[in-house]
Scaffold this active site. Structure first.
Site, PDB file in Angstrom:
ATOM      1  N   CYS A  54      38.796  84.399  93.047  1.00 44.09           N
ATOM      2  CA  CYS A  54      38.986  85.678  93.716  1.00 44.09           C
ATOM      3  C   CYS A  54      37.681  86.171  94.340  1.00 44.09           C
ATOM      4  CB  CYS A  54      39.556  86.689  92.736  1.00 44.09           C
ATOM      5  SG  CYS A  54      41.163  86.147  92.139  1.00 44.09           S
ATOM      6  N   TYR A  71      23.854  68.293  92.333  1.00 42.74           N
ATOM      7  CA  TYR A  71      24.031  69.748  92.407  1.00 42.74           C
ATOM      8  C   TYR A  71      25.508  70.107  92.555  1.00 42.74           C
ATOM      9  CZ  TYR A  71      19.066  69.158  93.050  1.00 42.74           C
ATOM     10  OH  TYR A  71      17.774  68.775  92.872  1.00 42.74           O
ATOM     11  N   GLY A  90      16.040  63.511  92.886  1.00 45.19           N
ATOM     12  CA  GLY A  90      17.306  63.944  92.297  1.00 45.19           C
ATOM     13  C   GLY A  90      18.435  63.631  93.253  1.00 45.19           C
ATOM     14  N   ARG A  91      18.503  64.445  94.298  1.00 41.31           N
ATOM     15  CA  ARG A  91      19.590  64.343  95.265  1.00 41.31           C
ATOM     16  C   ARG A  91      19.732  62.932  95.856  1.00 41.31           C
ATOM     17  NH1 ARG A  91      21.258  68.927  98.104  1.00 41.31           N
ATOM     18  NH2 ARG A  91      19.256  69.855  97.522  1.00 41.31           N
ATOM     19  N   GLU A 113      10.034  62.370  91.409  1.00 39.53           N
ATOM     20  CA  GLU A 113      11.100  63.150  90.779  1.00 39.53           C
ATOM     21  C   GLU A 113      12.320  63.254  91.696  1.00 39.53           C
ATOM     22  OE1 GLU A 113       7.990  66.204  88.496  1.00 39.53           O
ATOM     23  OE2 GLU A 113       9.064  66.869  90.290  1.00 39.53           O
ATOM     24  N   TYR A 168      24.650  77.769  99.847  1.00 39.21           N
ATOM     25  CA  TYR A 168      23.725  77.329 100.904  1.00 39.21           C
ATOM     26  C   TYR A 168      24.416  77.112 102.244  1.00 39.21           C
ATOM     27  CZ  TYR A 168      21.463  75.520  96.587  1.00 39.21           C
ATOM     28  OH  TYR A 168      20.937  75.351  95.334  1.00 39.21           O
TER      29      TYR A 168
HETATM   30  C1  PLP Z   1      14.704  70.216  92.033  1.00 40.07           C
HETATM   31  C2  PLP Z   1      13.457  69.498  91.709  1.00 40.07           C
HETATM   32  C3  PLP Z   1      13.346  68.136  91.983  1.00 40.07           C
HETATM   33  C4  PLP Z   1      14.443  67.320  92.630  1.00 40.07           C
HETATM   34  O1  PLP Z   1      14.668  67.664  93.956  1.00 40.07           O
HETATM   35  P1  PLP Z   1      15.622  66.754  94.846  1.00 40.07           P
HETATM   36  O2  PLP Z   1      15.613  67.414  96.151  1.00 40.07           O
HETATM   37  O3  PLP Z   1      16.954  66.742  94.211  1.00 40.07           O
HETATM   38  O4  PLP Z   1      15.026  65.381  94.887  1.00 40.07           O
HETATM   39  C5  PLP Z   1      12.177  67.502  91.618  1.00 40.07           C
HETATM   40  N1  PLP Z   1      11.159  68.181  91.025  1.00 40.07           N
HETATM   41  C6  PLP Z   1      11.241  69.493  90.750  1.00 40.07           C
HETATM   42  C7  PLP Z   1      10.099  70.174  90.094  1.00 40.07           C
HETATM   43  C8  PLP Z   1      12.386  70.196  91.088  1.00 40.07           C
HETATM   44  O5  PLP Z   1      12.451  71.504  90.826  1.00 40.07           O
END
Ligand code: PLP
Length: 454
Positions: A371, A400, A304-305, A302, A345
């Site tokens: 503001c 993000y 993302g980043r 999974e 963050y």
């Molecule tokens: C946020 C999230 C991801 C992705 O995380 P990254 O750091 O962006 O790779 C994958 N799985 C779950 C369940 C998440 O909550």
């Protein structure tokens, strides 16, 4: 960010500026600032052109980087059955999701809204996994109707709710339990998820009981184990340590006859914002293959980043400059409503001049128009004194970024653009003022009162 490079303004003198694309070797090539006479391109398109034609603030994504990152990740696991489910909360624009699904990618969704987007983008339902601690009945029903790969279950009560909805629909819900391996991901506390004190998943110790309970439910079928220990991980050991525990659980479950077909490794691989040295996907693969290979399961990832982060930047325009006795401020037209990571963050994002100058250097806070004192994109940043009207690129903003943006201070959300070679496409138009109030209504009694009191 190999596709964000300074080039001579005539389009020559290719100069790579370094901020590496997470999935590639983290080496800095060339300077982190361009020089006068050059300008910053995304692939073949000058960012200044996009900024002028589309306006600012604008998110710009490189199609080439997005797809290269996907392929690098995919190839790292060659030879092991696996599915890459892009974590849509990092960047849920349907064009971005489509770029991945066209390469065989799936989606990791955490809401009914993301499920809707994934389906719109053409993601195969059999490649969608659904996590999150607060799935509602309506969301569960939509996912069951679509026929997703599996639900990643976060609690016993959620499991019962899913069993109930599946029973009502006359289908079986395929599920994995999200285990919380109690491993320190060594990342920012807000994005660490695999510690006992976090709200996610069930502990490894409880997991066996929970699996027994799940298997006894009439409308649920256990197919996997899920873990996700946090985000922006820059070391391999938390992955290995947690997966050893998860693999051990998988072995015990299999020996008891559970049909564990999927090990969902989660996401979390970090990227380089400044000088982090996150492992490459190939290094991650080498480390975890021996832990998982002999289980005979399909691996689900999974990310993302790591796929989207360094594939995008946020281009903003300098509005004003001001100096106090303490500080210099650069006021730009993007704020914390556009990019909240610095505020939320204390995240670092490199900021580059889109058209470099040889103005003197100074140190400044780059702040937005919101503001709030917390509205900043950079603090005490060494940079060349920019002129009002100049464009700045906030780098590593492809993940993000837009997804966490809001309308705070009634600011329309930015446009999103995807570049492919020498062309660019608006993949989300800039919101306008009508968008801001669409869905809002003044009830008649207020109109009447106003008329009466007038
Ligand atoms: C946020 C999230 C991801 C992705 O995380 P990254 O750091 O962006 O790779 C994958 N799985 C779950 C369940 C998440 O909550």
């Amino acid at each position: 960010m190999d596709d964000f490079i300074y080039r001579g303004r005539a389009g020559e003198g290719l100069e790579n500026t370094g901020n590496d694309a997470g999935a590639r070797q983290p080496v800095v090539r060339g300077r982190s600032t361009g020089s006068a006479g050059e300008e910053l391109f995304c692939e073949g398109v000058p960012l200044s052109r996009i900024a002028r034609e589309v306006g600012t603030p604008v998110y710009v994504y490189s199609y080439n980087t997005l797809t290269r990152h996907f392929k690098v990740f995919d190839e790292a696991f060659d030879g092991i059955p696996h599915v890459i489910c892009f974590a849509m909360k990092a960047n849920s624009n349907i064009a971005v999701v489509k770029a991945f699904s066209a390469l065989g990618g799936g989606a990791d969704v955490v809401s009914g809204g993301e499920l809707f987007r994934a389906l719109k983008a053409g993601v195969e339902p059999s490649k969608i996994v659904y996590a999150g601690v607060g799935k509602t009945e309506r969301e569960i029903e939509a996912a069951l109707t679509a026929g997703i790969l599996m639900f990643n279950i976060e609690s016993q009560e959620e499991l019962l709710a899913i069993d109930g909805v599946a029973g009502r629909l006359g289908v079986k819900a395929l599920i994995a339990l999200r285990v919380n391996p109690d491993v320190d991901a060594k990342t920012h506390p807000y994005i660490s998820t695999g510690l006992k004190k976090n709200k996610f998943g069930v502990s490894i110790e409880q997991a066996m009981d929970e699996y027994e309970r799940a298997e006894a439910l009439p409308n649920v079928k256990v197919v996997g184990i899920h873990q996700h220990i946090g985000s922006q991980l820059t070391e391999i050991s938390p992955f290995v340590d947690s997966l050893k525990k998860t693999a051990e659980l998988a072995r015990r479950l299999k020996s008891k006859g559970f049909g564990i077909k999927y090990i969902d490794v989660g996401g979390g691989l970090g990227i380089r914002y400044l000088n982090e040295k996150p492992p490459l996907p190939s290094e991650l693969a080498r480390a975890i293959r021996p832990v998982l290979e002999d289980l005979g399961c399909t691996l689900v990832f999974e990310p993302g980043r790591v796929l989207a982060g360094n594939a995008g930047c946020l281009v903003t325009k300098v509005l004003y400059r001001k100096s106090t006795a303490e500080k210099n401020f650069i006021i730009v037209d993007a704020g914390m409503n556009d990019l909240v990571r610095p505020t939320l963050y204390q995240a670092y994002h490199e900021i580059k001049q889109v058209v470099p100058t040889d103005a003197p250097e100074f140190s400044a806070d780059v702040v937005g128009p919101i503001c709030e004192t917390g509205d900043f994109l950079a603090k005490d940043r060494a940079m060349r004194v920019p002129q009002p009207g100049e464009f700045l690129a906030v780098m590593s903003a492809g993940a993000y970024g837009f997804t966490m943006s809001s309308n705070y201070n009634s600011r329309p959300r930015a446009a999103e653009v995807m570049v492919d070679g020498d062309g660019y496409y608006i993949i989300r138009r800039r919101e306008d003022y009508e968008d801001l109030v669409s869905g809002e209504e003044i009830p008649e009694f207020l109109e009447e009162k106003a008329a009466r009191d007038a």
